[in-house]
Design an enzyme around this catalytic site. Structure first.
Site, mmCIF file in Angstrom:
data_model
loop_
_atom_site.group_PDB
_atom_site.id
_atom_site.type_symbol
_atom_site.label_atom_id
_atom_site.label_comp_id
_atom_site.label_asym_id
_atom_site.label_seq_id
_atom_site.Cartn_x
_atom_site.Cartn_y
_atom_site.Cartn_z
ATOM 1 N N ILE A 76 6.304 8.783 -4.807
ATOM 2 C CA ILE A 76 6.660 10.031 -4.131
ATOM 3 C C ILE A 76 7.645 10.783 -5.016
ATOM 4 C CG2 ILE A 76 7.830 10.999 -2.119
ATOM 5 C CD1 ILE A 76 6.719 8.463 -0.609
ATOM 6 N N ASN B 158 -2.144 17.229 -4.205
ATOM 7 C CA ASN B 158 -2.378 15.802 -3.988
ATOM 8 C C ASN B 158 -3.718 15.631 -3.280
ATOM 9 O OD1 ASN B 158 -1.740 12.991 -3.968
ATOM 10 N ND2 ASN B 158 -1.238 13.156 -1.798
ATOM 11 N N HIS C 139 -5.790 12.886 -0.772
ATOM 12 C CA HIS C 139 -5.500 11.765 0.127
ATOM 13 C C HIS C 139 -6.806 11.318 0.791
ATOM 14 C CE1 HIS C 139 -2.927 9.266 2.613
ATOM 15 N NE2 HIS C 139 -3.709 9.587 3.621
ATOM 16 N N ALA D 288 8.093 18.733 0.643
ATOM 17 C CA ALA D 288 9.083 17.675 0.839
ATOM 18 C C ALA D 288 8.601 16.636 1.854
ATOM 19 C CB ALA D 288 10.401 18.289 1.295
HETATM 20 C C1 GRF Z 1 -8.026 7.968 -4.335
HETATM 21 O O1 GRF Z 1 -8.843 7.478 -3.298
HETATM 22 C C2 GRF Z 1 -7.000 8.925 -3.818
HETATM 23 O O2 GRF Z 1 -7.403 9.612 -2.684
HETATM 24 C C3 GRF Z 1 -5.857 8.029 -3.475
HETATM 25 O O3 GRF Z 1 -5.859 7.023 -4.457
HETATM 26 C C4 GRF Z 1 -7.185 6.861 -4.953
HETATM 27 C C5 GRF Z 1 -7.105 6.983 -6.459
HETATM 28 O O4 GRF Z 1 -8.306 6.663 -7.106
HETATM 29 N N1 GRF Z 1 -4.625 8.788 -3.412
HETATM 30 P P1 GRF Z 1 -8.515 6.958 -8.644
HETATM 31 O O5 GRF Z 1 -7.317 6.365 -9.394
HETATM 32 O O6 GRF Z 1 -8.605 8.443 -8.830
HETATM 33 O O7 GRF Z 1 -9.777 6.246 -8.999
#
Ligand code: GRF
Length: 207
Positions: free
Chosen positions: A95, A110, A112, A146
């Site tokens: 983070i 980002n 997720h 944040a």
């Molecule tokens: C992805 O599923 C992303 O959403 C999550 O971590 C994983 C990373 O995968 N935050 P990679 O390193 O891009 O293969």
């Protein structure tokens, strides 16, 4: 070719999303270019992918800073030294402190692996969705603020949870969507096509 937006991609592991962005940037039509890949861990596959693509790769080890603000400052310094105008977090397991937000006003993105605000947190979103028994999960791309996993949502796409899924099979299906969605959002950011109004983000049409 028009000037492309230089981006730093932050990684911690396999880097399959990094690869999707690198592959997209092979096209002249893609509006961003990866100027550096920064990992908080040494010897991860993502760093090899950067080297294979001829992109500078640097490690900013968490252990060498041990404090979020010092670590954040070090990451920002490396990104700025390579001329990055925006940060793209792609499987980055740390983070960042709020200092980064002020230093990259063009945006910090980002990705997720859930439909936020469901199943936030850096570690186990796919496992948590499976354990909760939801029938639909998905992918969210959002601005970093944040609030962890709480920034304005730019794009979301649903992924069905199938009866026989385990964490690996569901994550693989989620990642197929990630690899298509993230380059699209990075391109939109780089074209200046994302409009923010409070928490709501809209996309201008392709010109
Ligand atoms: C992805 O599923 C992303 O959403 C999550 O971590 C994983 C990373 O995968 N935050 P990679 O390193 O891009 O293969």
């Amino acid at each position: 070719m028009p000037t492309r937006l230089p981006i730093a991609v932050l990684v911690s592991g396999s880097g399959s999303n990094l690869q999707a962005i690198l592959d997209a940037s092979a096209s002249d039509a893609f509006a961003a270019e990866v100027c550096v890949v920064i990992s908080d861990r040494p010897a991860v596959r993502a760093l090899e992918r950067a080297v294979e693509a001829g992109v500078p790769a640097e490690v900013v080890a968490w252990a060498e800073h041990g404090d979020r603000d010092l670590f954040t400052a070090a990451v920002c310094r490396v990104a700025e030294r390579h001329g990055a105008a925006a940060l793209v977090l792609a499987g980055f397991m740390r983070i960042l402190g709020t200092e980064a937000i002020g230093r990259f006003p063009t945006g910090i993105l980002n990705i997720h692996p859930s439909l936020l605000p469901a199943f936030p947190g850096t570690m186990h979103a796919v496992r948590d969705a499976l354990a909760h028994g939801v029938k639909i999960t998905g992918v969210t791309v959002h601005y970093v603020t944040a609030e962890v996993d709480g920034g304005p949502i730019i794009a979301q796409e649903a992924v069905p949870v199938l009866p026989d899924d385990d964490e690996a099979s569901l994550h693989a299906r989620v990642q197929q969507v990630e690899h298509r969605l993230y380059p699209d959002v990075v391109d939109a950011l780089a074209r200046g096509a994302l409009m923010i109004d409070g928490r709501r983000v809209t996309w201008k049409e392709h010109s």
